[in-house]
Write an enzyme that holds these catalytic residues in place. Structure first.
Site, mmCIF file in Angstrom:
data_model
loop_
_atom_site.group_PDB
_atom_site.id
_atom_site.type_symbol
_atom_site.label_atom_id
_atom_site.label_comp_id
_atom_site.label_asym_id
_atom_site.label_seq_id
_atom_site.Cartn_x
_atom_site.Cartn_y
_atom_site.Cartn_z
ATOM 1 N N ARG B 304 0.779 -1.230 0.000
ATOM 2 C CA ARG B 304 0.000 0.000 0.000
ATOM 3 C C ARG B 304 0.810 1.279 0.000
ATOM 4 O O ARG B 304 0.354 2.295 -0.496
ATOM 5 C CB ARG B 304 -0.905 0.019 1.218
ATOM 6 C CG ARG B 304 -2.037 -0.951 1.051
ATOM 7 C CD ARG B 304 -3.082 -0.772 2.098
ATOM 8 N NE ARG B 304 -4.013 -1.897 2.014
ATOM 9 C CZ ARG B 304 -4.172 -2.786 2.967
ATOM 10 N NH1 ARG B 304 -3.474 -2.701 4.080
ATOM 11 N NH2 ARG B 304 -5.016 -3.777 2.817
ATOM 12 N N PHE B 425 -9.732 0.691 -4.433
ATOM 13 C CA PHE B 425 -9.005 -0.589 -4.475
ATOM 14 C C PHE B 425 -7.929 -0.715 -3.388
ATOM 15 O O PHE B 425 -7.723 0.216 -2.618
ATOM 16 C CB PHE B 425 -8.490 -0.909 -5.880
ATOM 17 C CG PHE B 425 -7.375 -0.050 -6.416
ATOM 18 C CD1 PHE B 425 -6.760 0.906 -5.651
ATOM 19 C CD2 PHE B 425 -6.938 -0.234 -7.725
ATOM 20 C CE1 PHE B 425 -5.719 1.665 -6.160
ATOM 21 C CE2 PHE B 425 -5.903 0.533 -8.234
ATOM 22 C CZ PHE B 425 -5.304 1.474 -7.454
ATOM 23 N N GLU B 426 -7.327 -1.826 -3.300
ATOM 24 C CA GLU B 426 -6.358 -2.151 -2.235
ATOM 25 C C GLU B 426 -6.983 -1.957 -0.854
ATOM 26 O O GLU B 426 -6.334 -1.512 0.075
ATOM 27 C CB GLU B 426 -5.115 -1.263 -2.367
ATOM 28 C CG GLU B 426 -4.395 -1.484 -3.672
ATOM 29 C CD GLU B 426 -2.903 -1.435 -3.502
ATOM 30 O OE1 GLU B 426 -2.434 -1.707 -2.383
ATOM 31 O OE2 GLU B 426 -2.221 -1.157 -4.483
ATOM 32 N N GLY B 427 -8.241 -2.280 -0.725
ATOM 33 C CA GLY B 427 -8.943 -2.032 0.528
ATOM 34 C C GLY B 427 -9.546 -0.653 0.480
ATOM 35 O O GLY B 427 -8.816 0.323 0.360
#
Lengths: 432, 621
Positions: B304, B425-427
């Protein structure tokens, strides 16, 4: 003494007009002023005979001139072609006005018309009420001096005006500017019908939408549609699906006495479906009913499929799986939580009830019909095939009507296609 | 420069870099003291781990030269040869662009060099991310390939797996994709439906299921796939657990749907991927059988931080472009740049860029320290801050342009569309906020257990202590956590801001203790509370990062460091007041901080599944 009383009365009346009841001075409710009021010039004896309140009853028929009644009834009977609708009602009113240029007997006519409105299906029509008020002669009943204003001027006519407004109120018809204009023209600004009008104008709009679960004004005539509406009305979950398990045969829908195929309409939400799937097959589920549901003036009956509440020791504690959420922990690994003195919720004693899995409305309330419903449910709920179903139907013989007084026992299933009309009942009671 | 020359230079640069990367590994332990505690977690206890964040991480001069040498050609390539507009319109990255990216080595930036990658450190990866971020579609394609797609092999793969797959992935011959999301499963791992069953001979797993929204799904040859397998537990019961697999397209039964039509990042390939009785050899299990959950979590947590620098790079470019416009467009005989409301927007963009850059490089520096530092909270904070900053700044930039910003002729609308995905995205940011708050609260809760128990039981000494501390605080105690002063790590010109940070950190610690005392483990249910906790923490981390970076800039005498001081002070004051507000809200109970009302309103709406208010023109009579 009588002078003093008259002055007090006058003050009371003025106060009453301002929205404050004159009771403060009189030491008695405002409505009690009336009977004490000296017989006005045009006071009718009939009005004050039975009731304290301003709200009048239609004068009893025996007191009315028989001739006039016959005449007005005749007017309504004349409605051509047997068609009873708004147009014919208006035509009748017009006829009356044409026949009676001097509007003789208009009060009786209006009372009669008010009673007839339901038959013509115009009881919710504001324009008709305005039209009825329009029958009153204008300017005649307006008080012209202080004395007239203090004492009820033309009480019989005022009562009649109030009766029109009262019927509007009972049907939730909110008066409009035209009503106000008519009332001012007929009775003047400071009259009891106007007071009634103002109160209605104040309260009716506030009450109009007070029901959080509104029922449509016109209920569907088709029992299947009505059942759908009733089930939707009861079911809080909007994802619930209504299923028609069986359509009534045409014979049935005509209201035959011995329906071979009554309609079966059921509703079930996805949550209920999931709950039923997880139900322990060792514990039976119950079909219970019929319970009544009032939709406006119609009463429909429904059945539920429910189970008993699980005893505490059998309840599964919902465990949070260890590897559940990929992004954040679903629970904290701490051994303290909110404690009692931090609980700022109200102390509510909640009675837990067993789960309800589905509801249905059927044309007949016997076990065979309901068994068909259960069969239909099994298609979408395969688990139901393993679960014993117990039918706990209240007797259809009608014993329960008298058996229980305090308990909430379901009423007996009504005969096919029964419609109960509470308004009619109420009216009958009031007339008796 | 012709293409061949570029490649030659690149190759040289890459080789030189590799030699450098191997070097610091042995050198670094001397530079930093043994690792103490994670910075963000300690903030929850009202402490600042000064050693973790001061001084701002540096790279050596040689390293820097090498990075710059490497960055040059990549930057040139991105500014001159990548046509973002065309990529966006055609919904595809041209083949030759991909080829060039491969030859630049950008497909194996973090692959260790023994497997043919560049083996970049996190800091260098972040630096390159700044440039790659200039085109969102390429950035997403590359990130899906190496930040998540092949990360599993690096993190959890065996030696054989690494040797088998990494070289070809690093060269870009094979592209990787990360297959986790399913129609019924976003972040809920329990509802994964894809299933892998061992074959009869025990040498294969048979994989069946579909995955949706797989970036690179149509291009990839190597998939990291997560599927349910039956695992016999230690107590003998059979349980469904998640296992990660490396799946080659050549295993058979792998098909993909047509590319999805997306709002932004239209050049990246996103599609469904179906596995139908794909036979996966048993040696292609990533990690252990049943250990896929941890693999997935590690991959997601590790990728992240790079968003911070990528967004910062994009914002810097954006500032250049809008400044150009603002200084040339004339209205009322004035340049746009002379209007206060326009100037404000530039200040905002610069501030956001500065903060997220600082946060990103601070985090990268922390990650580059020896050992296996756990910086997942920090990385999540960088992601949340940078994605929201990107959306806000691009929107403001578009506003500067006015009507032209809305037109397709200008790149701003594309940037706006592209940046929207960053929040998702990515959480999603909501989920990451929960992660940030819960992870920290878990840490603080464990340490404070004893104290809270004593407070709850009403032990006199502890309670008296707490009360007297409160009284002292209310009488205006100055908090000194050692950032300023004679031996302070923060430069005196940032003293006020540092004091504000200290004050915030101190009261944050108090508030966390109060929250734990009040909610305990039931705080999991209080998402609105946790959102505020996460917001405060993000601000605190941002403040720390800018203070650290600005202090270093002043002390080493970097160019325009006075500008940095301005930005740092500006951000700190703003964040300070935001924090005070959030802390005040946290101190209050539900009815006062509006939580109850918020819940009620949404409850009523969701019950009806519609907007409930009557129309303003409605009448009752």
């Amino acid at each position: 003494m009588s002078w003093v009383q008259a002055i007090l009365l006058a003050r009371g009346l003025v106060r009453g007009w301002g929205g404050v009841c004159g009771a403060a001075l009189m030491g008695a409710p405002f409505s009690q002023v009336l009977p004490q009021a000296p017989q006005g010039l045009h006071c009718s004896a009939a009005a004050h005979k039975s009731k304290w309140s301003l709200v009048p009853r239609p004068p009893e028929s025996r007191r009315r001139p028989v001739k006039a009644l016959a005449l007005h009834e005749e007017l309504f009977r004349q409605a051509p072609g047997g068609e009873r609708d708004k147009a014919s009602f208006v035509r009748t009113v017009q006829n009356f006005e044409q026949h009676n240029v001097h509007k003789r007997g208009h009060v009786d006519f209006i009372y009669l018309a008010l009673r007839k409105m339901r038959e013509y299906g115009v009881e919710r029509d504001l324009a008709i009420y305005n039209r009825l008020l329009d029958v009153f002669p204008k300017e005649v009943f307006r008080p012209r001096n202080v004395i007239q204003r203090i004492f009820i001027h033309y009480p019989r006519q005022q009562e009649c005006g109030i009766a029109v407004l009262e019927q509007m109120e009972n049907h939730g018809v909110i008066p409009n500017k035209e009503t106000e204009f008519l009332l001012i023209q007929i009775f003047g600004r400071k009259s009891y019908p106007m007071l009634k009008y103002l109160r209605m104008k104040l309260w009716l709009p506030r009450f109009k939408n007070i029901n959080p679960f509104p029922v449509p004004q016109e209920l569907p005539q088709d029992p299947v549609d009505l059942a759908k509406l009733g089930l939707r009305h009861m079911e809080p979950d909007l994802s619930a699906r209504v299923t028609i398990y069986q359509m009534p045969l045409p014979r049935d829908s005509l209201g035959a006495a011995d329906p071979t195929q009554p309609h079966i309409v059921g509703i079930q939400s996805p949550d209920q479906q999931a709950a039923l799937a997880h139900h322990n097959p060792a514990r039976p589920v119950f079909v219970e009913g019929p319970f009544s549901l009032w939709l406006r003036n119609k009463c429909v009956y429904y059945h539920i499929l429910r189970a008993d509440l699980l005893p505490p020791e059998e309840r599964e504690v919902e465990e949070i799986p260890e590897e559940w959420n990929l992004y954040y922990p679903m629970q904290l690994d701490l051994d303290y939580a909110r404690s009692g003195w931090d609980d700022y919720e109200f102390d509510i004693d909640e009675v837990e009830e067993g789960p309800i899995f589905a509801m249905c409305m059927t044309g007949a309330h016997d076990q065979t019909t309901l068994a068909k419903w259960i069969q239909g449910l099994q298609e979408t709920n395969p688990a139901l095939a393993q679960i014993p179903v117990v039918f706990r139907l209240a007797g259809s013989t009608g014993e329960l009507l008298t058996s229980s007084s305090g308990q909430e026992e379901p009423p007996p299933p009504p005969p096919e296609g029964q419609e109960e009309d509470d308004n009619v009942q109420r009216q009958q009671q009031s007339h008796s | 420069m012709n293409g061949v020359g570029l490649f030659l230079r690149m190759a040289v640069g890459a080789r030189a870099l590799r030699s450098l990367v191997a070097f610091p590994a042995s050198r670094r332990p001397l530079r930093t003291s043994p690792r103490s505690r994670a910075f963000a977690k300690e903030l929850f206890l009202g402490k600042i781990e000064t050693k973790e964040v001061f001084p701002f991480p540096e790279v050596s001069q040689e390293e820097l030269n090498e990075i710059n040498q490497f960055v040059g050609p990549v930057e040139k390539f991105f500014t001159e040869e990548v046509d973002s507009r065309k990529i966006d319109q055609e919904g595809k990255i041209p083949e030759e662009t991909l080829e060039k990216l491969k030859s630049l080595g950008l497909f194996g930036m973090q692959v260790p060099e023994e497997y043919g990658g560049l083996g970049l450190s996190n800091t260098m990866y972040a630096r390159l991310g700044e440039i790659i971020g200039l085109d969102a579609s390429i950035a997403v394609t590359l990130a899906a390939h190496q930040a998540i797609g092949l990360k599993g092999i690096i993190l959890a793969g065996s030696e054989e797996q690494k040797a088998k797959y990494l070289p070809r992935l690093a060269s870009g011959e094979h592209i990787a994709a990360f297959c986790l999301t399913e129609p019924a499963s976003g972040s809920d791992a329990a509802s994964i439906r894809t299933r892998a069953t061992p074959s009869a001979d025990g040498k294969h797993f048979v994989l069946s299921g579909s995955k949706v929204w797989i970036t690179n799904g149509g291009l990839a040859n190597i998939f990291t796939v997560f599927a349910k397998t039956e695992v016999v537990d230690s107590d003998g019961s059979v349980k469904d657990k998640i296992t990660a697999f490396i799946v080659e397209r050549d295993f058979g039964g792998v098909t993909n749907g047509k590319p999805e039509d997306k709002l932004g990042i239209r050049g990246s390939n996103t599609c469904e991927v179906h596995f139908e009785n794909t036979r996966v050899p048993i040696e292609n299990v990533l990690g252990e059988v049943g250990g896929g959950f941890k693999v997935a979590m590690n991959i997601l947590n590790s990728g992240r931080f790079s968003m911070g620098s990528a967004v910062a790079g994009m914002l810097k470019k954006l500032i250049e472009m809008t400044a150009e416009y603002a200084c040339t467009r004339r209205q009322f005989n004035k340049n746009l740049s002379e209007f206060g409301l326009i100037q404000e927007k530039f200040a905002l963009m610069a501030q956001k860029a500065y903060v997220m850059e600082s946060m990103a490089y601070l985090t990268a520096g922390m990650l580059d320290r020896p050992g296996f530092p756990d910086c997942s909270i920090e990385a999540a904070m960088v992601k949340v801050f940078s994605s929201e900053g990107a959306w806000q700044c691009v929107s403001e930039a578009l506003q500067i342009l006015g009507g032209s910003g809305y037109m397709r002729d200008y790149p701003y609308e594309r940037m706006l569309r592209d940046s929207r995905i960053l929040l998702i995205f990515e959480g999603t940011n909501e989920i990451l906020r929960m992660y940030i708050a819960l992870t920290g609260l878990q840490h603080a809760g464990r340490i404070l257990t004893e104290r809270i128990r004593e407070l709850k039981r009403g032990r006199v000494i502890t309670v008296m202590e707490a009360v007297s501390q409160r009284i002292r605080d209310s009488l205006g105690r100055t908090v000194d956590l050692g950032l300023t002063g004679n031996l302070g790590v923060v430069h005196p010109s940032l003293k006020d801001s540092a004091n504000k940070l200290e004050e915030n950190v101190y009261s944050f610690g108090q508030t966390v203790e109060m929250l734990l005392l009040r909610f305990g483990k039931t705080i999991v249910e209080e998402q609105l509370v946790m959102k505020r906790v996460a917001n405060i923490l993000i601000n605190l981390y941002g403040m720390t990062a800018v203070l650290s970076r600005a202090s270093r800039s002043i002390r080493t005498g970097l160019q325009n460091h006075d500008h940095e001081v301005l930005l740092a002070n500006m951000f700190c004051v703003e964040a300070y007041f935001q924090n005070l507000f959030s802390l005040a809200q946290l101190d209050k109970y539900a009815p006062e901080n509006l939580d109850e009302q918020i819940k009620k309103v949404s409850q009523q709406i969701l019950e009806k599944r519609a907007y409930v208010c009557a129309h303003p023109l409605d009448r009752t009579s």
